[in-house]
Scaffold this motif. Sequence first.
Motif, PDB file in Angstrom:
ATOM      1  N   ALA A   1       2.265   1.794  -3.532  1.00  0.00           N
ATOM      2  CA  ALA A   1       1.216   2.341  -4.399  1.00  0.00           C
ATOM      3  C   ALA A   1       0.989   3.818  -4.100  1.00  0.00           C
ATOM      4  O   ALA A   1       0.803   4.635  -5.022  1.00  0.00           O
ATOM      5  CB  ALA A   1      -0.075   1.544  -4.224  1.00  0.00           C
ATOM      6  N   ALA A   2       1.017   4.178  -2.815  1.00  0.00           N
ATOM      7  CA  ALA A   2       0.818   5.579  -2.435  1.00  0.00           C
ATOM      8  C   ALA A   2       1.949   6.458  -2.964  1.00  0.00           C
ATOM      9  O   ALA A   2       1.713   7.580  -3.439  1.00  0.00           O
ATOM     10  CB  ALA A   2       0.723   5.691  -0.915  1.00  0.00           C
TER      11      ALA A   2
ATOM     12  N   ASP B   1       3.830   5.882  -5.647  1.00  0.00           N
ATOM     13  CA  ASP B   1       3.625   6.018  -7.096  1.00  0.00           C
ATOM     14  C   ASP B   1       2.599   7.102  -7.390  1.00  0.00           C
ATOM     15  O   ASP B   1       2.773   7.930  -8.294  1.00  0.00           O
ATOM     16  CB  ASP B   1       3.157   4.690  -7.692  1.00  0.00           C
ATOM     17  N   GLU B   2       1.514   7.098  -6.624  1.00  0.00           N
ATOM     18  CA  GLU B   2       0.442   8.070  -6.833  1.00  0.00           C
ATOM     19  C   GLU B   2       0.902   9.483  -6.504  1.00  0.00           C
ATOM     20  O   GLU B   2       0.549  10.445  -7.200  1.00  0.00           O
ATOM     21  CB  GLU B   2      -0.774   7.683  -5.981  1.00  0.00           C
TER      22      GLU B   2
ATOM     23  N   ALA C   1       2.948  10.721  -9.428  1.00  0.00           N
ATOM     24  CA  ALA C   1       2.152  10.882 -10.649  1.00  0.00           C
ATOM     25  C   ALA C   1       1.204  12.069 -10.560  1.00  0.00           C
ATOM     26  O   ALA C   1       0.944  12.732 -11.570  1.00  0.00           O
ATOM     27  CB  ALA C   1       1.365   9.604 -10.920  1.00  0.00           C
ATOM     28  N   SER C   2       0.671  12.358  -9.369  1.00  0.00           N
ATOM     29  CA  SER C   2      -0.363  13.389  -9.236  1.00  0.00           C
ATOM     30  C   SER C   2       0.144  14.654  -8.567  1.00  0.00           C
ATOM     31  O   SER C   2      -0.657  15.490  -8.134  1.00  0.00           O
ATOM     32  CB  SER C   2      -1.545  12.830  -8.429  1.00  0.00           C
TER      33      SER C   2
ATOM     34  N   ARG D   1       0.835  -1.202   0.000  1.00  0.00           N
ATOM     35  CA  ARG D   1       0.000   0.000   0.000  1.00  0.00           C
ATOM     36  C   ARG D   1       0.872   1.255   0.000  1.00  0.00           C
ATOM     37  O   ARG D   1       0.564   2.256  -0.662  1.00  0.00           O
ATOM     38  CB  ARG D   1      -0.909  -0.014   1.230  1.00  0.00           C
TER      39      ARG D   1
END
Length: 485
Positions: free
Chosen positions: A339-340, A342-343, A346-347, A336
């Motif tokens: 994934a956080a 990466d986000e 990206a954002s 998790r």
Amino acid sequence: MPSQHVEVERKFDVTDATINPSFEGISAVARVEQQPQQNLDAVYFDTPDQRLAQHRITLRRRTGGTDAGWHLKLPAGPDTRTELRLPLTESDDVVPEELRDTVLAVVREDDLTPVARISTVRTVSRLIGADGEDLAEFCDDHVTAGDLSWREWELELSPGSGDSGGPDIALFDRITARLLDAGAAPAGHGSKLARVLDVPERERPKGKDSIQRALLEQLEQLQGWDRAVRVDTDDSVHQMRVTIRRIRSLLQSNPERFGLDTNPEPLDELRLLANILGVARDAEVLAQRYAAALTELPETLIRGPVRERLVDAARERYDNGLRRSLAAMRSHRYFRLLAALDELVASAGPASDTHHSEEGGTLDAAYRKVRRAARAAARAEGEHRDEALHRIRKSAKRLRYVASAEGAKKISRAARDIQELLGEHHDSTVSRAYLATQAAEAHGTGEDTFTYGVLYQREHDAAEATRHQVESTLRALRKAVRHKK
């Protein structure tokens, strides 16, 4: 455990009409041996969104040829990949756990299922040196994958072809030139699977956003060190921990931009992960430190089972810490976090002039923290002095990472010097505390504690030597910051 091989390889696109090259006239090549034709059949595995392919990783189950089995290929530099191999298993569609575990940071909790089947008719020519050593293999491949078919060449250099035991890149280039002269072109794909799937590599941040680029680079480094920790590569725990701290420092340089002012959980999780790895890392440092110190001491000064208490016990603590680290790295919580991160990258919002300007908003803020920590350390006394110096080190570390991302090389080097100097001081402080504990335990069992006192004094002297150099390294940093403006 999988066997490990280094593959140094280049691929070339050719047509059916292209004539195979001649290797005559290449002085290092004494003869060429033609091998029997091979019929290879490979089933490739990936996640549903083909995440392995995006990271230039291939996982296959191959039958036929001389190396039938499970193969996991990992990028390791230009023209180079590390290949892990396992024998064929009874199940055709269940990936061996040892290989899956190696790429867990990429795969996480997704299934690995077949994504392509590729058949190859291969003709191999072995290039042999004057002493009978293997120099390279030239493969002429006719490939079929569903409705697709093509021809390609592969040139694989022997890892030990050079005089120093490494690959002979000059020879690699000479043979490559011969292939290009024959009509080949550098392949437009990194692997057969990449050609079949046509999966683009992961997107890089656009523009000149140094923090975002640095974060992406560090996330890629994190996945690489994750794989190294899983196979217990030397110094990998340390390097993974360093990478985690770099990521955390870069995110902290502009928390609002990454949404961390309202959701600091990723920062907290990164700190926790670094602390978990720290158990193994601290034990590794102590084991190395005491092994070196005891080697330097005359045998007459080593009394009692000191090596067992200090070196062997620290190595056992490392093994326990590594197991705890691997348990954390196989957890849903860890996936998790990845994934956080990466986000977040990206954002991320646009870089703020207030926090991320060339004149140094972020840089200035990081440097001010170093100055505040230095002033506090100057006022600290007694046992509080060690902790105050450690706070200088932590703030210098953050400054180093931010300066490196900003391209401020002189500031980054000066901050690194402070970090390394006070890192030695911190290691000495931790070592003295550990020595005192072990000496007390040894005394309780009636052992001679003389050697612990000798080692303690050595650590005390080392710490004093670093303290005397702190001010000069801080002056060098001030000078680097002034010249930046």
